[in-house]
Structures are given as structure tokens and as C-alpha cells.
Design an enzyme around this catalytic site. Structure first.
Site, PDB file in Angstrom:
ATOM      1  N   LEU A   1      -3.457  -0.077   7.378  1.00 13.35           N
ATOM      2  CA  LEU A   1      -3.807   0.391   6.052  1.00 13.35           C
ATOM      3  C   LEU A   1      -3.983   1.801   5.807  1.00 13.35           C
ATOM      4  O   LEU A   1      -3.449   2.587   4.750  1.00 13.35           O
ATOM      5  CB  LEU A   1      -5.220  -0.299   5.561  1.00 13.35           C
ATOM      6  CG  LEU A   1      -5.427  -1.724   5.829  1.00 13.35           C
ATOM      7  CD1 LEU A   1      -6.592  -2.433   5.267  1.00 13.35           C
ATOM      8  CD2 LEU A   1      -4.220  -2.438   5.137  1.00 13.35           C
TER       9      LEU A   1
ATOM     10  N   ARG B   1      -5.317  -4.984  20.762  1.00 12.34           N
ATOM     11  CA  ARG B   1      -4.941  -6.189  20.461  1.00 12.34           C
ATOM     12  C   ARG B   1      -3.862  -6.592  21.649  1.00 12.34           C
ATOM     13  O   ARG B   1      -3.829  -8.055  22.021  1.00 12.34           O
ATOM     14  CB  ARG B   1      -4.252  -6.257  19.379  1.00 12.34           C
ATOM     15  CG  ARG B   1      -5.023  -5.923  18.173  1.00 12.34           C
ATOM     16  CD  ARG B   1      -4.397  -6.052  16.810  1.00 12.34           C
ATOM     17  NE  ARG B   1      -4.981  -5.860  15.611  1.00 12.34           N
ATOM     18  CZ  ARG B   1      -5.070  -5.430  14.408  1.00 12.34           C
ATOM     19  NH1 ARG B   1      -3.698  -5.286  13.837  1.00 12.34           N
ATOM     20  NH2 ARG B   1      -6.006  -5.425  13.595  1.00 12.34           N
TER      21      ARG B   1
ATOM     22  N   GLY C   1       4.215   1.612  -1.006  1.00 11.00           N
ATOM     23  CA  GLY C   1       4.946   1.735  -1.960  1.00 11.00           C
ATOM     24  C   GLY C   1       4.282   2.018  -3.119  1.00 11.00           C
ATOM     25  O   GLY C   1       4.680   2.881  -3.934  1.00 11.00           O
TER      26      GLY C   1
ATOM     27  N   LEU D   1       0.819  -1.263   0.089  1.00 14.49           N
ATOM     28  CA  LEU D   1      -0.063  -0.097  -0.004  1.00 14.49           C
ATOM     29  C   LEU D   1       1.013   1.245  -0.146  1.00 14.49           C
ATOM     30  O   LEU D   1       0.690   2.196  -0.579  1.00 14.49           O
ATOM     31  CB  LEU D   1      -0.783  -0.136   1.200  1.00 14.49           C
ATOM     32  CG  LEU D   1      -2.084  -1.016   1.182  1.00 14.49           C
ATOM     33  CD1 LEU D   1      -3.007  -0.890   2.529  1.00 14.49           C
ATOM     34  CD2 LEU D   1      -3.002  -0.511  -0.070  1.00 14.49           C
TER      35      LEU D   1
END
Lengths: 252, 637
Positions: free
Chosen positions: B441, B330, B45, B43
Site C-alpha cells: 500500500l 512471509r 492508478g 491505489l
């Protein structure tokens, strides 16, 4: 978990310029919980320790999404399980004593590199010819300014799930790339954002597909069966409609 | 010279805007005179390559795989955050900023994180315009779901394959520039070294993975978007080829590394099945939206899950964290799962798993609704385990997933080496000590589409960039160094395979520098790593030659670098004598076993400088200054 023994017949070929041949290997006892590629890892470890050259095969994510892996297993691209990439195929689908024949995807447009590795850059060339919406960074309107009916968006996503692995080409008797190209064309043609370029796109991608050496579609449907993402041949039909539409609308 | 993060002055909300105004511009006619190398086509690059080319720069993009469409961003499942507030549930740029910085346990830079939250909305606009088929409501507008560490619904998604769809969007933009001739794609290439001339990054050495040739590439700037180093643990959710070599080579050429011990262990992965396992598969965090995590109340309860009545089940996240329930961040979810298994309540053959149960949501919402959200994840789970999660609970266990650490970058995403940039997971910038779900992302695309295309121009406009040749002493030296490293690996001719060594390194790190660390274990690891590295260089067996496609040789080079990287990672964990986010030192915990930060002594980024082979690296500290938020003990109760 159970332990099984398999016999492998693997296509070995050092390069495009040297002839290839099948070589037989015994896996020894392997767990049925293993993935197919993990089984090849084990065989390769044995080959290395025996001063032999390991089998070269493409793979990366090993979770069925990158599209890097793929081989023809017992005559089926990605193996006998439906809707499964080679990396997601598990040995529980094979029986103790089975012989498994493994060979590369064969197609004129996918020249062989080594063993099971082929060159699929023809796919990139088809996308470069027009498989996108021409929008520069910074120029987009507000995301919710164009509503898209949910079923349309879902159909576009069904087509967009293609992982570009090449199994459709390997499975096709004519080595056609209609399912791959049709999936991208459909994804973009279904969305309003894709409409301004649909005529140009259909023509450019069709021409590129032909010039890369892929064959023509004969409605065999082998591509759909082999596709690990179950991309429907409806996308080929839509591709054909887009091409016909482009032929009629010669002016845009 | 002390580190300068180059954070713009002024109020938080206007820093990026002010900075963009102060950035010098390269005129459109002059941009084509500059050549930019981008290593990596994920994403970050792909989006950077496409956008730089749209602006008029000449771009060369390198990737390991046969096509830029295969980078591991493609495997991201759950979604991408943005502060659109489409749900009118109280979201805002400030809230996304706050959630992200709190989720990172106050170890990230305020200004960077705020900019990320600001750009998040433009990313969604751009991706929709590219034709990314995000999930929609019946009215045709974009749908959202919730993710860990947030109490608003701000995550945009495309079934369980959001990363794939975003990457195919960026890949399309990239291939469009290939078609115009502005980008040259160099597939099946591995970066072997960085070339630094007069203190500036001016090129790279690559190995053509098909022919084995070393190639030289000169440029005016080099962008590394090479992802994270989670594969140092051998078993991780990363793709098989994901590696640290590019950033490690940059480090050894002078770029500093930041927080290398900050490694995220993701709570919901399919448990390990046995020794031959090659990778771990993530089950998206989005499953925790509806799935309920539980273990049997009694240790050693071996009844099948369907026979364990509700009163004998411990829904441990819901009981311990009533406000966030199953949607705690997480690090918290992973540690709690480990604690349950350590207490003997783990399930499955190995006892290293907990249940993630969809029985209640299917009853409440119906099979179809649940299927629409998670159908492909259920299929994936069933393929791998042979069990149907619609009928029996999933079994999950934490696994190495994402590295918050990486190359140190300033506000412009430039490393300590002028002309060298790091984007996406390869840099350290935005996630502090723990990344929230659906933020990777966002960061990769923010860096590539919107940040580096501006900041790189500012730097090029003022840099002194004499013409260079790929025949210069610096290039020749770098080729010679790469060649000799390769020959050394091929020449050992020992008795152990690279996979064997990689597994041993992974095991060593998982046991001593994993979910819970302590000084003794870390010291132990620091002693064992050099021993293992020595054995690797004495006893490695690499078949074949360097003259063609040799996957064992490729992996050997990567593992050789991991064996060096491991040391600075462990050293970083040892010197950070506090717990924060993913970095849990057992010595530093609250009474109820949460991470206990020490803001007085450790409110900084740990920045490591290379001092030469066999010499200890230098630790420099970039203090973290908080003007807009008050660092507090994180609470999700």
C-alpha cells in the site's frame, strides 16, 4: 463436506432491449463447501461444454470486499444469510433438492446490461458530486495534529465499510440509495477533516441522488437487513440531519 | 544501449530532494495541453490520476470493473507502513529503509527504497487529511501495530480493511477530479495493446467489455498501474480478473520485464478445499501479531487441536526464530509451513495446513480486545470455513499473493519504452526478492501520489511530442493485431474450457515453479508450457461472440497471455542460480534450510527483453550497488 443437488431458476436476458426470462438448470452433485459463485462456475462449465451460453454475473475479489458481485437470491439481495456478500455465501446454507431463484438487482437507476449484470455507475456519480474531502496531494498537515476521539473514528469507520454493491437499492421497495449515500455522508461528517464542506456535500449528494432516479426513503429498513456490511440506518438519520442543517445554513 | 537506472548522485538521504530540484517543470498553463492515460484504478492508478489532474494534466483512467472503487487494492487487509516513530520505539526513515531492503533479501535498489521510506510519512498525513478513518488510541492519536520483518510498531491500519479505506480515499480524490472535468473514467475497459510511435508510448487500444468494440486512445504519456500477475497460478489471493495482459502487451512492444520469477507466497491463507475452488482467501499477516503458529509434534497426530496438550505441540516459528517468532517475513514463514507439512505434520483433511491459534491471546488480553483487532477477519474465516477461530485454531496454508517482479523501471518509474510508466505492483522496483507486509500500500501510494506526478513532468517538458492521430498506421496495426488475436480465440472451437486450461497451467507452475524450485523441475516446466500453449490454441472452446459482454472471451485472452508469460517467468527462475527471499532453489540453501544468496554472481536485477515470437528473450543485468547497507545473510533468529 457433503454433496447436494440444486435446481436453479436463473434470469437470462441478452440485453436491455430484449425480454428476459427465467431458465431452469440442474447443478448435478456439488460440494456443500463451495461458495455460491463457485457453484455458478460449475454450472457455466457445463453450459459451455453443452454449447450453451454461460450465465453472465459480475464478480471479482470473491472475498466480500470489492462490491462487484450481487444478485437477488430467493428474494434476498446477496441471498438469505445476514451480513454476507453473494461471493461469501456458501452452499452449506442450502439443502439437497432446494430450488434457488437467481435474478439481477432491479432498480430504475441500475439499468440491466446482461443476465445478472447491471450498471451501477449512478453510485459513482453520487460520489463525484461531493463524496470526498477536497485536499490536494502535498497540502496535508501532520497526521497527528488533529486528535479524533476513538469512538468517533470507529463510528466513521462503521459507515466507511460500505462496499458500494447496491444491495440496499435492490432491497428497497422504492429503490432508494439513502443507505449508500448516507454512509458516505456520515463517514465524512463525523470527522473534523470533513466539516468545512459538509453543507455543500449534503446538498450536492442529495440532489445527485434524486437526479439519478433513485427513490425516497420510507423507513422500511430493508436496506439495513440486506447490507452485507451491516451498515446501520443511523447513517440515514445522520444524512437527514446533515441535509436539514444544510437547509438552515443557506450561506455556506 | 545498456540500462540506465538514472539514480541521482549524492548521499542517499538527499537523492530524492536533489532530483526533484533538477526535474524540469511544465508550467501550470501548459499542463492542460498534455493528455495522460492511466490504466488501472487501484491505489497506484487512482492516486496518480487524481494527483496528475490536480496539477492540471488531462487524464483518462481505465479500469476493468464497473467502478474504479473495486480495484483489488481494496482487499489489502493489514495495514500501511510509515516511519513516523509515534511509538518512540527506535523507528526512523533509515530503519524502515533497512528493514525493507533486508526483507527483500538485498535484491532491491537502495535509492528507490530509501525514497519510499522518506515518502511514507507524507502518505499518512495525506490519507488522514482525506478522511481515511485509521485506528486510533483513546487519546485520539493514531494507533500502530507490528508486522512481519520488523521489530518496531509502524503499521497504520483500519481494522482488517486498510486497503479498502485507502482506496476509497484515493477513489474520492479521483471522483473529485471527475467532477471538475479533469479526469475521464473509462470503466469496463480492457487494455488490448500499447501503441508505440517513433519509439515512444503514445496510446493504447482498449476493448469495451460491454459492446465488444475496440477503441483507440492517444496520449502524451501512458501509465500502467495494472497490478501483479499472481493469477498466472490460477489459484491465488488476487481478484478473479487480475491479469498480466497489460504489462505483457507492453513487454511485447519493447518494455523490459524485471525479475518475473519473484512471486510472493503468503503464509496465512485459508487452505484449498477442493478442485472447484476459484480463489484463495488471505488472512491478514497482522494475525501473526498475536496468533501462534503450531503443528502437532508427532507426524500423523489426528487428535483435534483442543486435545493436543502443549508438550505435544511444536510452535515451530517461535522455537526456530526466537527473536522474531511468529513475525518472521512471509517467505520464511511460508517455507517453514511447507516443510512441516512435507514432514507429515500438516493438519486438516488434506494435511496441507498448519494451525494459527488465538487461545493464548484471548486468555491474556480478553475476548473484546482481540475482537477489536481481528473481528472482521474472524468473521470472514468463519463464513468461508464454517469454523469459529475464537473456539478452535484457524487452519492456514501458503498461497500465491504478490508479484515483486514486473516491468523494469528507472528511478523515475519509466520503463525502457520512453513515455511509458509503471506503478505499484506492475513495476519491480522496491521489494527485491520479498515484500514485507504493509509495504504494498505504501509503495502504490508513494508511486501515485508523490513520485510519478513529478517525474512525468520532467520527461514531458523535454520530450519531442508531435501531434498524432488515432488513425495512424501504428494505431491501425495495433487494432488489427488485437482483432486477429480475438478472432483466433473465438475460432478454435475446441473441446476444453478456458478455466480447464487455466487450472492446468496453475498446477504446472505451482508444482514446478512454486515455493521450492530446482533446475530439473524448471526445465520440465519449460518443456511443458509450450505444449500446453499449443493445445490451448488448438483445443480451446470459447462460447458466444466478440460483440457483447463475454466473460469467457475476456478470460481466454488473459490466459493466452499467462501461457506466454509463464515461459519467461520459469526461464528467470532457472537462470537465477541462487536462493534469495521468495526465490528458493533447493540446490542453494544453508545448513539450516535458509535461502543462500550468491552475491558474487547474482547481485543484479534480471531484465528480460522481447526478441520476437518464438525467439528466446535476451537477459540483461542491472547490477545492484550498495553504498549504505552491507548485504548480509538474513537472520531472524
Amino acid at each position: 463436506m457433503q454433496s447436494i443437488n440444486l435446481t436453479l431458476e436463473v434470469w437470462r436476458q441478452k440485453s436491455r432491449n430484449e425480454p428476459g426470462r427465467f431458465v431452469t438448470y440442474q447443478t448435478g452433485p456439488v460440494s456443500s463447501d463451495l461458495s455460491f459463485l463457485e457453484m455458478l462456475d460449475i454450472v457455466n462449465e457445463q453450459l459451455i461444454l453443452a454449447d450453451d451460453e454461460p450465465i453472465v454475473f459480475d464478480h471479482d475479489c470473491r472475498e466480500g470486499i470489492c462490491g462487484m458481485c450481487g444478485a437477488v437470491v430467493n428474494g434476498h439481495a446477496h441471498g438469505p444469510e445476514a451480513a454476507t456478500t453473494l461471493c461469501q455465501l456458501h452452499l452449506r446454507h442450502f439443502k439437497d433438492g432446494d430450488t434457488i431463484v437467481i435474478e439481477p438487482f432491479r432498480a430504475r437507476a441500475f439499468p440491466l446490461i446482461k443476465d445478472l449484470v447491471v450498471d451501477r455507475s449512478a453510485f459513482d456519480n453520487i460520489i463525484a458530486a461531493g463524496g470526498y474531502i477536497s485536499v490536494n496531494t502535498g497540502s496535508a498537515p501532520e497526521a497527528n495534529s488533529i486528535p479524533i476521539p476513538m469512538p468517533t473514528a470507529e463510528q466513521a469507520l462503521d459507515a466507511a465499510e460500505c462496499i458500494g454493491c447496491g444491495a440496499c437499492v435492490a432491497a428497497c421497495p422504492n429503490a432508494a440509495a439513502m443507505l449508500f449515500t448516507g454512509a458516505r455522508i456520515s463517514h465524512l461528517a463525523l470527522l473534523p477533516q470533513g466539516h468545512p464542506e459538509r453543507t455543500l456535500r449534503a446538498r450536492a449528494m442529495l440532489n445527485k441522488m434524486d437526479s439519478e432516479g433513485f427513490g425516497n426513503c420510507r423507513n422500511e429498513r430493508d436496506c439495513e437487513l440486506a447490507c452485507p456490511k451491516s451498515i446501520s440506518i443511523r447513517n440515514i438519520a445522520r444524512f437527514n440531519r446533515e441535509v436539514i442543517r444544510a437547509l438552515i445554513r443557506a450561506d455556506d | 544501449m545498456p540500462l540506465d537506472p538514472k539514480i541521482p548522485k549524492g548521499p542517499l538521504a538527499t537523492k530524492w530532494d536533489t532530483h526533484r530540484f533538477h526535474c524540469r517543470l511544465v508550467s501550470p498553463a501548459n499542463r492542460r495541453k498534455y493528455e495522460i492515460i492511466v490504466v488501472g484504478a487501484g491505489l497506484a492508478g487512482a492516486s496518480a490520476s487524481a494527483t496528475l489532474a490536480e496539477l492540471g494534466y488531462r487524464v483518462k483512467t481505465f479500469c476493468l470493473q464497473d467502478s474504479p472503487r473495486r480495484a483489488h487494492s481494496i482487499a489489502a487487509q493489514g495495514g500501511i507502513n510509515a516511519a513516523k516513530n509515534y511509538r518512540n520505539d527506535g523507528d526512523s526513515i533509515h530503519r524502515l529503509f533497512y528493514d525493507t531492503i533486508k526483507g527483500g533479501d538485498f535484491r532491491a535498489r537502495e535509492a528507490n527504497v530509501y525514497r519510499l521510506a522518506q515518502i511514507s510519512n507524507q502518505i499518512i498525513d495525506h490519507c488522514v487529511a482525506q478522511g481515511v478513518p485509521f485506528a486510533r488510541e483513546y487519546g485520539g492519536l493514531l494507533a500502530n501495530r507490528s508486522f512481519g520483518g520488523a521489530q518496531v510498531s509502524r503499521t497504520f491500519y483500519a481494522r482488517g480493511q486498510t486497503g479498502q479505506q485507502l482506496l476509497l480515499g484515493a477513489y474520492g480524490a479521483l471522483m473529485r477530479q471527475v467532477n471538475t472535468g479533469s479526469v475521464t473514467i473509462m470503466p469496463r475497459r480492457e487494455m488490448m495493446d500499447l501503441v508505440v510511435i517513433d519509439g515512444r508510448a503514445r496510446g493504447i487500444i482498449t476493448r469495451n467489455l460491454i459492446t465488444g468494440e475496440f477503441e483507440t486512445h492517444a496520449a502524451h504519456a501512458v501509465v500502467l498501474a495494472t497490478g501483479g500477475y499472481g493469477n498466472i497460478y490460477c489459484l491465488s489471493t488476487n481478484a478473479m480478473a487480475s491479469n498480466a495482459s497489460a504489462i505483457w502487451r507492453a513487454y511485447k512492444r519493447g518494455a523490459a520485464l524485471a525479475n518475473p520469477s519473484f512471486v510472493q507466497i503468503h503464509p496465512t491463507c485459508i487452505p484449498v478445499h477442493g478442485e472447484a475452488q476459484s480463489k484463495l482467501t488471505l488472512m491478514s499477516e497482522s494475525l501473526r501479531n498475536d496468533g501462534r503458529v503450531w503443528v502437532p509434534r508427532k507426524p500423523g497426530d489426528s487428535r483435534p487441536p483442543s486435545e493436543i496438550p502443549t508438550e505435544d505441540r511444536d510452535y515451530f516459528l517461535e522455537t526456530q526464530y526466537p527473536a522474531f517468532g511468529n513475525l518472521v517475513p512471509r517467505d520464511v514463514a511460508s517455507r517453514n509451513a511447507k516443510q512441516q507439512c512435507d514432514a507429515g505434520k500438516g493438519v486438516g483433511d488434506t494435511g496441507r495446513a498448519v494451525y494459527l491459534d488465538f487461545h493464548d491471546p484471548i486468555l491474556r488480553q480478553g475476548q473484546e480486545a482481540v475482537e477489536r483487532k481481528y473481528g472482521n477477519l474472524f468473521q470472514m474465516y468463519e463464513k468461508i470455513t464454517g469454523q469459529d477461530p475464537r473456539r478452535t485454531p484457524m487452519m492456514i496454508y501458503p498461497a500465491v499473493h504478490y508479484t515483486m517482479g514486473g516491468l523494469w523501471v528507472d528511478y523515475n518509474l519509466m520503463t525502457t519504452t520512453p513515455g511509458l510508466y509503471a506503478l505499484g505492483e506492475a513495476n519491480f522496483s522496491d521489494h527485491g526478492a520479498n515484500r514485507l507486509g504493509a509495504s504494498a500500500l505504501m509503495q502504490g501510494l508513494a508511486d501515485g501520489y508523490f513520485i510519478v506526478p513529478i517525474t512525468i513532468g520532467d520527461e514531458l517538458a523535454q520530450a519531442d511530442l508531435p501531434e498524432i492521430s488515432t488513425d495512424s498506421p501504428e494505431f491501425n496495426a495495433a487494432v488489427a493485431a488485437s482483432t486477429s488475436r480475438q478472432e483466433q480465440l473465438l475460432g478454435i472451437k475446441g473441446n476444453r474450457t478456458v478455466l480447464d486450461f487455466h487450472r492446468q497451467l496453475g498446477h504446472l507452475l505451482w508444482e514446478n515453479c512454486g515455493m521450492a524450485k530446482n533446475a530439473a523441475d524448471l526445465q520440465n516446466a519449460l518443456a511443458m508450457i509450450p505444449e500446453l500453449r499449443d493445445e490451448f490454441h488448438r483445443n480451446l472452446k470459447v462460447p458466444g461472440t466478440g460483440q457483447d459482454l463475454n466473460q469467457q472471451l475476456e478470460r481466454a485472452g488473459r490466459v493466452a497471455d499467462f501461457l506466454e508469460f509463464a515461459e519467461v517467468m520459469v526461464r528467470d527462475a532457472l537462470t537465477r542460480e541462487e536462493s534469495c527471499g521468495c526465490h528458493f532453489r533447493s540446490e542453494y540453501q544453508t545448513d539450516d534450510h535458509e535461502a543462500l544468496r550468491n552475491d558474487r554472481d547474482f547481485n543484479h536485477v534480471s531484465v528480460w527483453h522481447f526478441n520476437g515470437e518464438g525467439v528466446e528473450p535476451t537477459l540483461e543485468k542491472e547490477p545492484l550497488l550498495y553504498d549504505s547497507v552491507e548485504p548480509s545473510q538474513r537472520s531472524y533468529k
